[in-house]
Scaffold this motif. Structure first.
Motif, mmCIF file in Angstrom:
data_model
loop_
_atom_site.group_PDB
_atom_site.id
_atom_site.type_symbol
_atom_site.label_atom_id
_atom_site.label_comp_id
_atom_site.label_asym_id
_atom_site.label_seq_id
_atom_site.Cartn_x
_atom_site.Cartn_y
_atom_site.Cartn_z
ATOM 1 N N ARG A 1 -9.236 10.364 -15.937
ATOM 2 C CA ARG A 1 -8.064 10.306 -15.005
ATOM 3 C C ARG A 1 -8.438 10.168 -13.419
ATOM 4 O O ARG A 1 -9.263 10.713 -13.135
ATOM 5 C CB ARG A 1 -7.416 11.736 -15.060
ATOM 6 C CG ARG A 1 -6.329 11.989 -14.396
ATOM 7 C CD ARG A 1 -5.531 13.351 -14.542
ATOM 8 N NE ARG A 1 -4.407 13.389 -13.773
ATOM 9 C CZ ARG A 1 -4.515 13.826 -12.542
ATOM 10 N NH1 ARG A 1 -5.717 14.434 -12.021
ATOM 11 N NH2 ARG A 1 -3.450 14.253 -11.788
ATOM 12 N N HIS B 1 -6.624 9.550 -7.927
ATOM 13 C CA HIS B 1 -5.595 9.110 -6.982
ATOM 14 C C HIS B 1 -4.161 9.110 -7.582
ATOM 15 O O HIS B 1 -3.128 9.677 -6.937
ATOM 16 C CB HIS B 1 -5.966 7.767 -6.570
ATOM 17 C CG HIS B 1 -5.053 6.707 -5.748
ATOM 18 N ND1 HIS B 1 -4.772 5.628 -5.680
ATOM 19 C CD2 HIS B 1 -4.164 7.263 -4.777
ATOM 20 C CE1 HIS B 1 -3.853 5.051 -4.930
ATOM 21 N NE2 HIS B 1 -3.514 6.179 -4.246
ATOM 22 N N ARG B 2 -3.995 8.255 -8.497
ATOM 23 C CA ARG B 2 -2.572 8.453 -9.226
ATOM 24 C C ARG B 2 -2.582 8.794 -10.849
ATOM 25 O O ARG B 2 -1.699 8.456 -11.586
ATOM 26 C CB ARG B 2 -1.992 7.113 -9.029
ATOM 27 C CG ARG B 2 -1.456 6.515 -7.675
ATOM 28 C CD ARG B 2 -0.307 7.361 -7.254
ATOM 29 N NE ARG B 2 -0.039 7.294 -5.855
ATOM 30 C CZ ARG B 2 0.601 5.968 -5.418
ATOM 31 N NH1 ARG B 2 0.938 5.232 -6.293
ATOM 32 N NH2 ARG B 2 0.867 6.004 -4.030
ATOM 33 N N GLY B 3 -3.728 9.333 -11.224
ATOM 34 C CA GLY B 3 -3.782 9.802 -12.700
ATOM 35 C C GLY B 3 -3.952 8.659 -13.679
ATOM 36 O O GLY B 3 -3.597 8.775 -14.929
ATOM 37 N N VAL B 4 -4.147 7.361 -13.318
ATOM 38 C CA VAL B 4 -4.491 6.459 -14.326
ATOM 39 C C VAL B 4 -5.685 6.675 -15.090
ATOM 40 O O VAL B 4 -6.609 7.094 -14.514
ATOM 41 C CB VAL B 4 -4.312 5.084 -13.567
ATOM 42 C CG1 VAL B 4 -4.902 4.021 -14.718
ATOM 43 C CG2 VAL B 4 -2.901 4.641 -13.228
ATOM 44 N N ARG B 5 -5.744 6.513 -16.381
ATOM 45 C CA ARG B 5 -6.823 6.638 -17.211
ATOM 46 C C ARG B 5 -7.851 5.880 -16.777
ATOM 47 O O ARG B 5 -7.842 4.442 -16.644
ATOM 48 C CB ARG B 5 -6.487 6.447 -18.556
ATOM 49 C CG ARG B 5 -5.755 7.422 -19.158
ATOM 50 C CD ARG B 5 -5.483 7.144 -20.793
ATOM 51 N NE ARG B 5 -4.731 8.306 -21.248
ATOM 52 C CZ ARG B 5 -3.338 8.185 -21.599
ATOM 53 N NH1 ARG B 5 -2.954 7.073 -21.132
ATOM 54 N NH2 ARG B 5 -2.514 9.138 -21.921
ATOM 55 N N ALA C 1 -9.102 2.830 -18.904
ATOM 56 C CA ALA C 1 -8.419 1.370 -18.745
ATOM 57 C C ALA C 1 -9.182 0.633 -17.581
ATOM 58 O O ALA C 1 -8.736 -0.453 -17.349
ATOM 59 C CB ALA C 1 -7.049 1.618 -18.308
ATOM 60 N N VAL D 1 -8.377 0.780 -12.818
ATOM 61 C CA VAL D 1 -7.559 -0.448 -12.921
ATOM 62 C C VAL D 1 -6.318 -0.642 -11.894
ATOM 63 O O VAL D 1 -5.806 -1.810 -11.855
ATOM 64 C CB VAL D 1 -7.094 -0.628 -14.319
ATOM 65 C CG1 VAL D 1 -6.044 0.469 -14.763
ATOM 66 C CG2 VAL D 1 -6.488 -2.037 -14.747
ATOM 67 N N TYR D 2 -5.993 0.485 -11.448
ATOM 68 C CA TYR D 2 -4.550 0.354 -10.625
ATOM 69 C C TYR D 2 -5.078 -0.090 -9.320
ATOM 70 O O TYR D 2 -4.182 -1.041 -8.785
ATOM 71 C CB TYR D 2 -4.287 1.985 -10.563
ATOM 72 C CG TYR D 2 -2.624 2.006 -10.292
ATOM 73 C CD1 TYR D 2 -2.054 0.915 -9.859
ATOM 74 C CD2 TYR D 2 -1.926 3.227 -10.187
ATOM 75 C CE1 TYR D 2 -0.565 1.006 -9.618
ATOM 76 C CE2 TYR D 2 -0.868 3.208 -9.887
ATOM 77 C CZ TYR D 2 -0.064 2.271 -9.430
ATOM 78 O OH TYR D 2 1.379 2.654 -9.173
ATOM 79 N N HIS D 3 -5.645 0.666 -8.494
ATOM 80 C CA HIS D 3 -6.073 0.195 -6.994
ATOM 81 C C HIS D 3 -7.578 -0.276 -6.667
ATOM 82 O O HIS D 3 -7.744 -0.346 -5.607
ATOM 83 C CB HIS D 3 -5.700 1.254 -6.120
ATOM 84 C CG HIS D 3 -4.272 1.566 -6.309
ATOM 85 N ND1 HIS D 3 -3.797 2.464 -7.053
ATOM 86 C CD2 HIS D 3 -3.128 1.172 -5.592
ATOM 87 C CE1 HIS D 3 -2.203 2.768 -6.885
ATOM 88 N NE2 HIS D 3 -2.001 1.963 -5.981
ATOM 89 N N ALA D 4 -8.317 -0.337 -7.843
ATOM 90 C CA ALA D 4 -9.711 -0.740 -7.552
ATOM 91 C C ALA D 4 -10.519 0.077 -6.843
ATOM 92 O O ALA D 4 -11.710 -0.491 -6.298
ATOM 93 C CB ALA D 4 -9.778 -2.272 -7.150
ATOM 94 N N TRP D 5 -10.070 1.368 -7.007
ATOM 95 C CA TRP D 5 -10.987 2.203 -6.162
ATOM 96 C C TRP D 5 -12.247 2.332 -7.010
ATOM 97 O O TRP D 5 -12.237 2.269 -8.355
ATOM 98 C CB TRP D 5 -10.535 3.700 -6.147
ATOM 99 C CG TRP D 5 -9.161 3.749 -5.012
ATOM 100 C CD1 TRP D 5 -8.600 2.663 -4.491
ATOM 101 C CD2 TRP D 5 -8.691 5.022 -4.694
ATOM 102 N NE1 TRP D 5 -7.569 3.482 -3.780
ATOM 103 C CE2 TRP D 5 -7.736 4.487 -3.834
ATOM 104 C CE3 TRP D 5 -8.947 6.570 -4.968
ATOM 105 C CZ2 TRP D 5 -6.796 5.460 -3.072
ATOM 106 C CZ3 TRP D 5 -7.991 7.216 -4.234
ATOM 107 C CH2 TRP D 5 -7.139 6.926 -3.126
ATOM 108 N N ILE E 1 -12.389 2.005 -1.253
ATOM 109 C CA ILE E 1 -11.016 1.813 -1.349
ATOM 110 C C ILE E 1 -10.557 0.394 -0.854
ATOM 111 O O ILE E 1 -10.496 0.399 0.210
ATOM 112 C CB ILE E 1 -10.284 3.128 -0.757
ATOM 113 C CG1 ILE E 1 -10.705 4.411 -1.248
ATOM 114 C CG2 ILE E 1 -8.893 2.829 -0.933
ATOM 115 C CD1 ILE E 1 -10.116 5.597 -0.838
ATOM 116 N N PRO E 2 -10.136 -0.425 -1.522
ATOM 117 C CA PRO E 2 -9.781 -1.541 -1.087
ATOM 118 C C PRO E 2 -8.773 -1.860 0.002
ATOM 119 O O PRO E 2 -8.589 -2.591 0.633
ATOM 120 C CB PRO E 2 -9.583 -2.425 -2.368
ATOM 121 C CG PRO E 2 -10.046 -1.625 -3.443
ATOM 122 C CD PRO E 2 -10.191 -0.513 -3.105
#
Lengths: 203, 295
Positions: A47, A50-54, A57, A68-72, A84-85
């Protein structure tokens, strides 16, 4: 049962191919496992903070895992967020990090623990068996595994609780044919799951 | 009252959503003589085209308020606390208007809204269309309350290689976001041909259950030659890039406690949206501040 204690195998070393993020669970907690370019295994809560995305993924990029969400990006080992892009010129707050779990790689298995207590298992040997998921609670599976080991001393079996009613049998076989050992596990799974079906039918 | 008679429905415990209007169907999805089944706040509904136009009813026969507007069928399960939203651009001559399809998403509705408001993912989830490296920086923008309640973010700028079907190349696109209801949001983005005209996209998220949603979109674009089918195709391409991200968010409900998730300055709109939901008292599809975050 062998390996009694808080350390539990949650993957085989061979599951962690370069660049791959392996997803599993331990007692209801999602885990993301990956190998950095230093070869060391990371076991992280699955998890992104930042936003809880696995994390499972996401992608492995060298020694970092990229969400996968914000490429952190998060560093192997510490789990610290390194980049943090959306804010490429800003220093990343120290509070932003992945949650690493205890990890040990022993005898071709990757081990972790809900809370690290004591040293990881040692004195283990043998060929890694195919992991076998069973749709039964871990306690019932452990009982069956103990009986198998009593009957077949060449087997060292361990039970990974996935969720309340599901577990995985992992193990090692020393000096015996692993295909034969695999058939023993298959038969054990059938006994466990058939017994559950009979119970349900009786209700 | 219907709410009391059917108290088993968990949506009834959230008066904000229970007494608000929600899109339940794109009119294009309805047929005469055949029921279209859907669910709103755990309550099964049936819609169809009748002699008097699109209609919906509760499967259990309890009363239901319905309206037809902006190409959609709307429903309110409780007593409507406020009227339908007004979409002024719908009446403007010359606009190209299209609905973007209705997409089920296995996540709580506020998560879908928050993703729509998010600038930081555009260069990754929508790479090659709504952003790309190295132009991933989120430039500072302003966030404040929307007049009449809600959230307004202005002065957003983002470089987009293909901002919309009419785009002939990349450019720095001006954006504005509004959150007009807890589950209704819209964005204005500069049209690629007439840069001083706004293309408008509305997102209406239908809360099916606490952790399942249907995303409906409405596009009202400045006249640039783009056909409705092109808008619909583009919108579906974009939204189907978001869907797997949304379905990998855990927990599925939006946590409202400070510190449950870690925003940065680029996420100011998201922070304002979560605070707006707290102020509204939203209880459905969220993990309220003070509740323990479920794994």
């Amino acid at each position: 049962m062998s390996g009694r204690g808080p350390w539990v195998p949650v993957a085989a070393s061979a599951d962690l191919a370069p660049g791959h993020v392996y997803q599993t669970m331990l007692a209801g907690q999602g885990l993301a496992l990956w190998r950095g370019d230093d070869g060391a295994v990371n076991v992280w809560e699955d998890r992104c903070p930042h936003r809880g995305v696995r994390f499972s993924a996401g992608d492995v990029v060298g020694g970092e895992l990229r969400c996968v969400y914000h490429a952190w990006r998060f560093a192997a080992g510490s789990g610290a967020c390194t980049f943090i892009p959306a804010q490429p010129n800003a220093k990343v707050p120290r509070a932003i990090h992945a949650t690493p779990w205890p990890v040990a790689e022993v005898a071709g298995l990757v081990w972790t623990a809900l809370a690290a207590q004591g040293a990881p298992p040692a004195d283990l040997a043998g060929e890694v068996l195919r992991a076998l998921p069973v749709n039964r609670p871990a306690a019932a599976v452990a009982q069956e595994a103990a009986a198998l080991m009593a009957a077949h001393p060449a087997l060292r079996l361990f039970v990974q609780p996935l969720a309340a009613d599901r577990a995985v049998i992992r193990g090692l076989a020393a000096g015996v044919d692993i295909m034969a050992a695999d058939l023993l596990l298959e038969a054990a799974r059938r006994r466990l799951e058939d017994a559950a079906l009979m119970e349900a039918a009786a209700c | 009252m219907a709410e009391i008679l059917t108290g088993a429905a968990s949506g009834a415990r959230d008066p904000v959503l229970w007494n608000d209007w929600h899109v339940i169907a794109d009119l294009a999805a309805l047929r005469a003589g055949a029921d279209f089944a859907t669910t709103l706040l755990d309550v099964p509904l049936l819609a169809r085209l009748g002699a008097a136009g699109a209609q919906a009813r509760r499967a259990d026969g309890a009363p239901l308020h319905t309206e037809v507007a902006y190409g959609f069928l709307w429903a309110c399960l409780g007593a409507p606390a406020r009227p339908l939203i007004t979409i002024a651009e719908y009446a403007e001559a010359g606009r190209t208007i299209a609905t973007g399809g209705s997409v089920g998403v296995h996540v709580a509705a506020p998560r879908v809204v928050e993703n729509f408001l998010d600038l930081g993912h555009l260069g990754y989830v929508h790479v090659g269309y709504l952003g790309e490296e190295p132009e991933t920086m989120v430039h500072p923008y302003r966030v404040g309350p929307l007049e009449g309640g809600g959230v307004l973010a202005t002065g957003c700028k983002v470089y987009q290689p293909v901002a919309s079907p009419a785009a002939q190349g990349g450019y720095m696109v001006d954006y504005q976001y509004c959150v007009v209801r807890p589950l209704i949001t819209c964005l204005h983005k500069a049209n690629p041909v007439a840069r001083d005209a706004w293309d408008v996209i509305y997102l209406f998220v239908q809360p099916v259950s606490e952790e399942r949603s249907i995303a409906h979109t409405l596009m009202l674009f400045a006249p640039d030659g783009t056909q409705p089918a092109d808008l619909r195709r583009f919108q579906q391409l974009i939204f189907l890039q978001d869907k797997p991200i949304l379905e990998n968010q855990t927990p599925r409900r939006l946590p409202l406690a400070d510190g449950a998730e870690l925003p940065i300055a680029a996420d100011s709109t998201s922070v304002a949206y979560r605070r707006y939901l707290v102020a509204e008292g939203l209880a459905y599809g969220v993990i309220p501040a003070g509740a323990r975050v479920a794994a």
